[in-house]
Write a protein that holds these residues in place. Sequence first.
Motif, PDB file in Angstrom:
ATOM      1  N   PHE A  64       0.806  -1.122   0.096  1.00 27.67           N
ATOM      2  CA  PHE A  64       0.020  -0.045  -0.055  1.00 27.67           C
ATOM      3  C   PHE A  64       1.030   1.144  -0.047  1.00 27.67           C
ATOM      4  O   PHE A  64       0.469   2.464   0.428  1.00 27.67           O
ATOM      5  CB  PHE A  64      -1.094  -0.129   1.229  1.00 27.67           C
ATOM      6  CG  PHE A  64      -2.177  -0.766   1.205  1.00 27.67           C
ATOM      7  CD1 PHE A  64      -3.418  -0.323   0.624  1.00 27.67           C
ATOM      8  CD2 PHE A  64      -1.904  -2.449   1.349  1.00 27.67           C
ATOM      9  CE1 PHE A  64      -4.273  -1.364   0.711  1.00 27.67           C
ATOM     10  CE2 PHE A  64      -3.035  -3.270   1.388  1.00 27.67           C
ATOM     11  CZ  PHE A  64      -4.310  -2.610   1.059  1.00 27.67           C
ATOM     12  N   SER A  70      -0.871   7.731   4.402  1.00 26.84           N
ATOM     13  CA  SER A  70      -1.735   6.782   3.336  1.00 26.84           C
ATOM     14  C   SER A  70      -1.700   5.322   3.825  1.00 26.84           C
ATOM     15  O   SER A  70      -2.892   4.747   3.803  1.00 26.84           O
ATOM     16  CB  SER A  70      -1.270   7.169   1.844  1.00 26.84           C
ATOM     17  OG  SER A  70      -2.173   6.228   1.182  1.00 26.84           O
ATOM     18  N   ASN A  74      -5.090   3.269   5.037  1.00 29.76           N
ATOM     19  CA  ASN A  74      -5.581   1.950   4.244  1.00 29.76           C
ATOM     20  C   ASN A  74      -5.456   0.768   5.380  1.00 29.76           C
ATOM     21  O   ASN A  74      -6.667  -0.047   5.256  1.00 29.76           O
ATOM     22  CB  ASN A  74      -4.627   1.818   2.970  1.00 29.76           C
ATOM     23  CG  ASN A  74      -4.908   2.805   2.026  1.00 29.76           C
ATOM     24  OD1 ASN A  74      -6.234   2.885   1.665  1.00 29.76           O
ATOM     25  ND2 ASN A  74      -3.952   3.167   1.256  1.00 29.76           N
ATOM     26  N   GLN A 122      -5.529  -1.187  -2.561  1.00 32.04           N
ATOM     27  CA  GLN A 122      -6.545  -0.143  -2.203  1.00 32.04           C
ATOM     28  C   GLN A 122      -7.902  -0.459  -2.797  1.00 32.04           C
ATOM     29  O   GLN A 122      -9.266  -0.189  -2.312  1.00 32.04           O
ATOM     30  CB  GLN A 122      -6.188   1.293  -2.801  1.00 32.04           C
ATOM     31  CG  GLN A 122      -6.950   2.435  -2.083  1.00 32.04           C
ATOM     32  CD  GLN A 122      -6.506   3.575  -2.778  1.00 32.04           C
ATOM     33  OE1 GLN A 122      -5.317   4.092  -2.656  1.00 32.04           O
ATOM     34  NE2 GLN A 122      -7.149   4.740  -2.801  1.00 32.04           N
ATOM     35  N   SER A 162      -9.839  10.126  -0.702  1.00 34.78           N
ATOM     36  CA  SER A 162      -8.638   9.665  -1.583  1.00 34.78           C
ATOM     37  C   SER A 162      -8.071  10.919  -2.552  1.00 34.78           C
ATOM     38  O   SER A 162      -6.957  11.002  -2.804  1.00 34.78           O
ATOM     39  CB  SER A 162      -8.950   8.457  -2.485  1.00 34.78           C
ATOM     40  OG  SER A 162      -7.847   7.886  -2.980  1.00 34.78           O
ATOM     41  N   ASN A 167      -4.650  11.313  -4.644  1.00 33.53           N
ATOM     42  CA  ASN A 167      -4.657  10.099  -5.430  1.00 33.53           C
ATOM     43  C   ASN A 167      -5.488   9.670  -6.316  1.00 33.53           C
ATOM     44  O   ASN A 167      -6.662  10.502  -6.572  1.00 33.53           O
ATOM     45  CB  ASN A 167      -4.717   8.828  -4.270  1.00 33.53           C
ATOM     46  CG  ASN A 167      -3.896   8.724  -2.882  1.00 33.53           C
ATOM     47  OD1 ASN A 167      -2.841   9.103  -3.147  1.00 33.53           O
ATOM     48  ND2 ASN A 167      -4.440   8.614  -1.926  1.00 33.53           N
ATOM     49  N   ASP A 172     -10.146   3.229  -6.661  1.00 32.99           N
ATOM     50  CA  ASP A 172     -11.432   3.247  -5.826  1.00 32.99           C
ATOM     51  C   ASP A 172     -12.572   2.948  -6.541  1.00 32.99           C
ATOM     52  O   ASP A 172     -13.487   2.116  -6.230  1.00 32.99           O
ATOM     53  CB  ASP A 172     -11.509   4.357  -5.035  1.00 32.99           C
ATOM     54  CG  ASP A 172     -10.572   5.036  -4.151  1.00 32.99           C
ATOM     55  OD1 ASP A 172     -10.455   4.634  -3.025  1.00 32.99           O
ATOM     56  OD2 ASP A 172      -9.540   5.555  -4.503  1.00 32.99           O
TER      57      ASP A 172
END
Length: 235
Positions: A64, A70, A74, A122, A162, A167, A172
């Motif tokens: 990750f 971050s 996660n 993710q 996010s 990101n 996602d």
Amino acid sequence: MALQGLAAEFLQVPAVTRAYTAACVLTTAAVQLELLSPFQLYFNPHLVFRKFQVWRLVTNFLFFGPLGFSFFFNMLFVFRYCRMLEEGSFRGRTADFVFMFLFGGVLMTLLGLLGSLFFLGQALMAMLVYVWSRRSPGVRVNFFGLLTFQAPFLPWALMGFSLLLGNSILVDLLGIAVGHIYYFLEDVFPNQPGGKRLLLTPSFLKLLLDAPEEDPNYLPLPEEQPRPHQPHPQQ
């Protein structure tokens, strides 16, 4: 003593959640210690199918990014919602839970080829959150003390967060899409007129991971039956 208490608490976590979380943490630690490089972990179809580096099909779900906000963000959501699923709607159905991971991983890998995505951990996290949220529609979620909303909005809140972190939201969206496909095939379509379950967990996974069901018609042999309690003779 503190480490022993922490270890004992971790061993109380369901098996799949414990294994996946530990694999993610150990992979990140190995990268931080420079025992591994992210270039050895990312998904690359050429290296997988031409050079037979098949481990990349798994390791791209375990990394990750470097230690930082971050990563911890996660890991928090992976651990929390993976555990809630395993202790909730998948309680006593470890094989079905593992099959959900396999289904999601295969589908994400195939769809990830179209978007040239290199790490899909993710996306798997987004899938877990999506499936939990759809199975818990009445639960109210407090998002870091800032917002309170019904559970089905959580995947979209995570995607927005996010985006704020800079990101790409493509990962996602992939996780949400795969989560919706799983939820539809597992929870919606079988309950429609003429519908049926299409996602059937292989028997070998059930034999390997689930406790065998007791036969209600089984009668134990006389020598296996508990003997009645005999009172002690009076003195």
